[in-house]
Design an enzyme around this catalytic site. Sequence first.
Site, PDB file in Angstrom:
ATOM      1  N   GLU A 130       3.866   7.272   1.428  1.00 16.64           N
ATOM      2  CA  GLU A 130       3.164   6.164   0.763  1.00 16.64           C
ATOM      3  C   GLU A 130       2.633   6.527  -0.629  1.00 16.64           C
ATOM      4  O   GLU A 130       1.505   6.179  -0.987  1.00 16.64           O
ATOM      5  CB  GLU A 130       2.021   5.663   1.663  1.00 16.64           C
ATOM      6  CG  GLU A 130       2.507   5.261   3.048  1.00 16.64           C
ATOM      7  CD  GLU A 130       1.379   4.910   4.017  1.00 16.64           C
ATOM      8  OE1 GLU A 130       0.205   4.927   3.608  1.00 16.64           O
ATOM      9  OE2 GLU A 130       1.688   4.639   5.187  1.00 16.64           O
ATOM     10  N   GLU A 175       9.311   3.942  11.166  1.00 22.87           N
ATOM     11  CA  GLU A 175       8.096   3.580  11.933  1.00 22.87           C
ATOM     12  C   GLU A 175       8.168   2.120  12.400  1.00 22.87           C
ATOM     13  O   GLU A 175       7.212   1.377  12.379  1.00 22.87           O
ATOM     14  CB  GLU A 175       6.842   3.795  11.079  1.00 22.87           C
ATOM     15  CG  GLU A 175       6.685   5.198  10.542  1.00 22.87           C
ATOM     16  CD  GLU A 175       5.440   5.385   9.697  1.00 22.87           C
ATOM     17  OE1 GLU A 175       4.521   4.549   9.764  1.00 22.87           O
ATOM     18  OE2 GLU A 175       5.363   6.379   8.938  1.00 22.87           O
TER      19      GLU A 175
END
Length: 297
Positions: free
Chosen positions: A90, A206
């Site tokens: 991220e 994910e």
Amino acid sequence: MLVPEGSLKWDILRTTSSTFNFTSGDWQANFASQNNMLFRGHTLVWHEALPAWFPQTANGQNAERILREHITTVVGHYAGKMHSWDVVNEVIASWYGLPNGMRPSPWLTFLGESYIDTAFRAAAAADPDALLVFNMNHLEYNSQGVKNMRVDTLKCLRRLKDANVPVHALGIQAHLDPNDGSFNAGEFRIFLQDVAGLGLKIMITELDVTDQSLPGDITVRDLTVAGMYEEFLSVALENPNVIAVLTWGLSDKYTWLSTYKARKDNAAVRPLPLDENFNRKLAWNAIARTFDKAPRR
Ligand code: G3I
């Protein structure tokens, strides 16, 4: 493939600035090995899950040493056992408006954008056999914010490749949410082609579908969630560079979404392929159909 949800993050691994606690990570690595599963690591560099000592200890003078020591020690500890590592997680967050869409973090503050290059190079040196992944969220939908994330992510990946930084794959987290706006198959297909065009593999890392905003009726929720799995994976698996699909958890009984995206009606959430008793749901069937139809790779 097994990926630990927490045991390979800083807050679990690094109880103090001078110690490493591999207990739970080793248990999971052994479990994967004993059950003929691949094992992947998540995550070496993130702005979250930093231990309490970190903000009191890290600074502009020692941050690079701390980063290199962490990666060299952790990746070296598991060298030869890992399918892949999420080296950075991220690191793009375009909405902050920083240069190149960088996410504010202690790493960016202390080291500038090149902390990303340093992290990948340290990981490659510690385990030349592991696939090194640039893991990202908010890449899937078609809002302007997500379009900006795709542009900035591609720009960063292109910069890394041009600098011969050993990044091997983009990880697309794929935390799907019906509330995140429309999913545009054409736009997402082009994005995957652009990533593959850089010579990168792609992993869906994910995958889950939150039902936080869906009606209470379980059949409606399960059908909608299954539909999102099918719509998204059908497009993703068209691209032969997509080499893996991992859900973030298997059973509704153990999902981060129970805490982080709980329903207003307090009903148990139902985001994953297996229900709370590990029975298959419509989502499982939907995922299986996309695998059956996907071109071989
Ligand atoms: O293990 C401790 C336990 O001893 C303690 O009693 C308990 C209460 O404080 O906390 C437990 O640790 C929690 C850990 O999950 C358990 O695995 C942490 O507080 C909690 O913050 C942590 O949340 C995880 C979160 O990342 C932050 O690390 C979630 O489970 C995990 O699903 C979530 O995963 C992230 C990915 O890493 C990156 N992409 C987004 C994804 C969802 O947020």
